[in-house]
Design a protein around this motif. Sequence first.
Motif, short mmCIF file in Angstrom:
data_model
loop_
_atom_site.label_atom_id
_atom_site.label_comp_id
_atom_site.label_asym_id
_atom_site.label_seq_id
_atom_site.Cartn_x
_atom_site.Cartn_y
_atom_site.Cartn_z
N LEU A 123 0.82 -1.20 0.00
CA LEU A 123 0.00 0.00 0.00
C LEU A 123 0.86 1.26 0.00
N GLU A 124 2.01 1.21 0.65
CA GLU A 124 2.93 2.34 0.62
C GLU A 124 3.53 2.54 -0.76
N GLN A 125 3.80 1.44 -1.43
CA GLN A 125 4.52 1.48 -2.70
C GLN A 125 3.65 1.90 -3.88
N VAL A 126 2.40 1.45 -3.90
CA VAL A 126 1.57 1.69 -5.08
C VAL A 126 1.04 3.12 -5.09
N ASN A 127 0.91 3.65 -6.28
CA ASN A 127 0.34 4.98 -6.48
C ASN A 127 -0.36 4.97 -7.83
N GLN A 133 -5.59 4.23 -1.67
CA GLN A 133 -4.36 4.85 -1.17
C GLN A 133 -4.26 4.74 0.34
N LEU A 134 -3.05 4.47 0.81
CA LEU A 134 -2.75 4.46 2.24
C LEU A 134 -2.21 5.83 2.65
N TYR A 135 -2.79 6.42 3.71
CA TYR A 135 -2.35 7.73 4.18
C TYR A 135 -1.53 7.66 5.46
N TYR A 136 -1.96 6.83 6.40
CA TYR A 136 -1.25 6.68 7.67
C TYR A 136 -1.24 5.21 8.07
#
Length: 399
Positions: A123-127, A133-136
Amino acid sequence: MIQFEEAILGLSNDVGALTISNQEEASDDDNVSTRSSITAVDTGSNDYKVKLDQQYVSSTVEPPCPKVGSDDFDRLCVLGRGAFGKVLLVKHRVSKTLYAMKTLKKASVVIHVNNIKTERQILEQVNHPFIVQLYYAFQTSAELHMILEYAVGGELFRFLDQEGMFSEPMTCFYAAELVLALSHLHSLGIVYRDLKPENCLLDQNGHILLTDFGLSKVSLDGKTNTICGTAEYMAPEVLAGLQYDYSVDWWSLGILIYDMLTGSPPFKGNNRQKTIDAIMSKKPTMPYYFTNEAKSLLTGLLRKNPHVRLGAQNKGSDAIRKHRFFRKIDWKLLVERGVDPPIIPVVTDPESAENFDTAFTNEPIIGSPPNALSGFPQQQQNNENHFRHFSYVDISVCS
């Protein structure tokens, strides 16, 4: 029932039967459940001697990124629930932004450490515009929390269930956005492994947001051999316990397209074993109303031999995008979210979560069940050590 994030939330009753080892292992038939997600689990061997902050993010991002904890969010309602935890609709107290907060109980998921870490890292890697999207990410002494994009439109499954089936143009639109999402994952070495309508959310404009990476695998060579997924959507090579690659996601896409066009997957039986037998031995029936383009696409995606499956080998997703089924898709405009979705979710009050199952949203918001290990300080500290480096703040929320 909403099966939101069921791989890690524990909506499958088969979780307890998973095989635990230091390597990924093929599961037996008891670990394959119709419309429920399962996986073999790796266990870490490192014993980290680090005391984590229990309330706030220990972020590696340079200031002025804010530190957040559970007290920074007001909990509005339940979006989904499972044996391991739940997903809540929350509002950030300062920005008033709505998020989906995925909460996992450490006492329940400690043996699934690697899977949790993998999901968080992915989740951190994908955009991508069609991936949630992961925020925190942060943790307390008893729980892990991931603050995710709130897909106010709910599950694609809900709309498919209401409509019965989608028209070919509608199916083409959603399939095309999923092709782009899966292609992005594959370019990062990620095999998704759990594509189904329940994991396809809609944002407020009706665009796809692919979610739930609890079964995903990061593989440098794109190959793995774990038996996992949702039975009706699993490729033959997965069920056979063979080594497989990204092409299993294209098989699942074919099943999902068939599901959208007809209202049900092509391979099913009265029980789990009959469903598996049908996948392994039968050909999908093509209804009379399928166009030649739809028949051709599904025939290509649902080839049992993964080496000749559409999207396999070097051509990858290019071969799928060039298929005549997608002849009307402007791929450049689509990725820019410039194509109007066929379904625009009705949203009168985002805070009411009106596009989610009332079986969850009407539940009272209560705390997680007591941590079974709370009376054992050493075990509690070990749990914290297991989830070292879990914390995260997305650069987009920095100000």
